[in-house]
Design an enzyme around this catalytic site. Structure first.
Site, mmCIF file in Angstrom:
data_model
loop_
_atom_site.group_PDB
_atom_site.id
_atom_site.type_symbol
_atom_site.label_atom_id
_atom_site.label_comp_id
_atom_site.label_asym_id
_atom_site.label_seq_id
_atom_site.Cartn_x
_atom_site.Cartn_y
_atom_site.Cartn_z
ATOM 1 N N TYR A 14 0.993 -1.186 -0.041
ATOM 2 C CA TYR A 14 -0.104 -0.105 -0.136
ATOM 3 C C TYR A 14 0.962 1.230 -0.025
ATOM 4 C CZ TYR A 14 -4.339 2.758 0.724
ATOM 5 O OH TYR A 14 -5.270 3.637 0.767
ATOM 6 N N LYS A 33 -2.913 8.332 3.113
ATOM 7 C CA LYS A 33 -4.118 8.261 3.876
ATOM 8 C C LYS A 33 -3.892 9.019 5.220
ATOM 9 C CE LYS A 33 -7.120 6.762 0.903
ATOM 10 N NZ LYS A 33 -8.309 7.329 0.376
HETATM 11 O O1 0WE Z 1 -6.786 3.170 -1.674
HETATM 12 C C1 0WE Z 1 -6.955 2.035 -2.242
HETATM 13 C C2 0WE Z 1 -6.471 2.207 -3.468
HETATM 14 C C3 0WE Z 1 -6.366 3.285 -4.515
HETATM 15 C C4 0WE Z 1 -5.533 3.309 -5.668
HETATM 16 C C5 0WE Z 1 -5.531 2.441 -6.499
HETATM 17 C C6 0WE Z 1 -4.840 2.456 -7.895
HETATM 18 C C7 0WE Z 1 -4.813 1.564 -8.789
HETATM 19 C C8 0WE Z 1 -4.406 1.998 -10.030
HETATM 20 C C9 0WE Z 1 -4.624 4.517 -5.625
HETATM 21 N N1 0WE Z 1 -3.742 4.551 -6.591
HETATM 22 C C10 0WE Z 1 -3.774 3.650 -7.889
HETATM 23 N N2 0WE Z 1 -3.044 3.684 -8.872
HETATM 24 C C11 0WE Z 1 -3.284 3.101 -9.929
HETATM 25 O O2 0WE Z 1 -2.355 3.112 -11.032
HETATM 26 N N3 0WE Z 1 -7.257 1.025 -1.712
HETATM 27 C C12 0WE Z 1 -7.804 1.092 -0.253
HETATM 28 C C13 0WE Z 1 -7.363 -0.194 -2.417
HETATM 29 C C14 0WE Z 1 -6.062 -1.073 -2.080
HETATM 30 O O3 0WE Z 1 -4.990 -0.591 -2.890
HETATM 31 C C15 0WE Z 1 -3.918 -1.439 -2.368
HETATM 32 C C16 0WE Z 1 -4.405 -2.277 -1.308
HETATM 33 C C17 0WE Z 1 -5.791 -2.135 -0.936
HETATM 34 C C18 0WE Z 1 -6.829 -2.584 -0.048
HETATM 35 C C19 0WE Z 1 -2.541 -1.673 -2.839
HETATM 36 C C20 0WE Z 1 -1.760 -2.426 -2.399
HETATM 37 C C21 0WE Z 1 -2.120 -3.206 -1.087
HETATM 38 C C22 0WE Z 1 -3.425 -3.222 -0.480
#
Ligand code: 0WE
Length: 216
Positions: A116, A123
């Site tokens: 993450y 966050k």
């Molecule tokens: O906040 C998030 C993810 C938000 C996000 C997703 C992406 C995918 C595509 C931010 N930036 C990007 N950039 C991209 O290019 N989450 C809470 C979901 C999430 O994302 C993770 C998680 C979880 C849960 C990434 C790694 C590990 C766990």
């Protein structure tokens, strides 16, 4: 952007005909100014702002956090955290009866979730910004809170390696032994926007089947 326009229009259609759909690049102050000027012209005032936007460059979510580039760090914080401050400032003049500002967070803000990475740091900045905004805007009866959601199988989640394993992990370890439903996140948002939450501000509310209370 254009890619999500159809989904947004479909969702907005369920609210009836008196809706306004506007694009907004949250990294541009002119965009938030334009959005709230158009909201003011059409509706006159605003009760609720839901911030549900985040981005980190894909490579920053794959490798090690120690390798996060200055630019990836900047972009993640600009899009995912500073945008709440900018939008709150632009929305405030329209929240003349008070209001509720909500932002979406995730457990990676307070504990290490592998991969993450910089999103967890962004966050953490978002949650701290929520508290400082809650202090500033409290006198205007504007409340500012975060919902920290358990993992949900959304479009943004689909590109994340190991996401299915994460859903299984919550099922095995969260007190409720299940994952969170999108409508449960919506119901918490509705509550936080309602007068039932009139004395709740600056908080991070976990909607995660209880996962956050566990130590092992
Ligand atoms: O906040 C998030 C993810 C938000 C996000 C997703 C992406 C995918 C595509 C931010 N930036 C990007 N950039 C991209 O290019 N989450 C809470 C979901 C999430 O994302 C993770 C998680 C979880 C849960 C990434 C790694 C590990 C766990």
């Amino acid at each position: 952007g254009e890619r999500l326009k159809d989904n947004v229009e479909e969702l907005a259609g369920t609210f009836g005909s008196d809706t306004l759909i506007l694009p907004c690049d949250v990294t541009k102050d002119e965009d938030s100014a334009r959005v709230f000027s158009e909201v003011g012209a059409k509706f006159g005032k605003l009760n609720l702002l839901l911030h549900s936007v985040a981005f980190a460059p894909k490579d920053a979510l794959e490798g090690e956090f120690v390798n996060t580039s200055r630019e990836a760090f900047r972009v993640a914080h600009d899009v995912s955290a500073y945008s709440l401050v900018a939008l709150a400032r632009a929305a405030e003049p329209l929240m003349t009866d008070g209001g509720s500002i909500l932002a979406m967070s995730y457990y990676g803000a307070e504990k290490v979730v592998p991969h993450y990475n910089v999103m967890g740091v962004a966050k953490a900045a978002l949650e701290a910004s929520t508290r400082y905004l809650a202090y500033d805007l409290g006198t205007k009866k504007i409340r500012v809170n975060c919902i920290s959601a358990g993992p949900v199988n959304t479009l943004a989640a689909r590109g994340i390696a190991g996401f299915q394993e994460m859903l299984k992990h919550y099922e095995a370890h969260a007190p409720l032994k299940r994952n969170v439903l999108p409508e449960e996140l919506g119901a918490t948002g509705t509550f936080l926007a309602s007068d039932g939450a009139a004395a709740i501000t600056g908080q991070v509310i976990y909607v995660d089947s209880g996962y956050q209370i566990m130590g092992m």
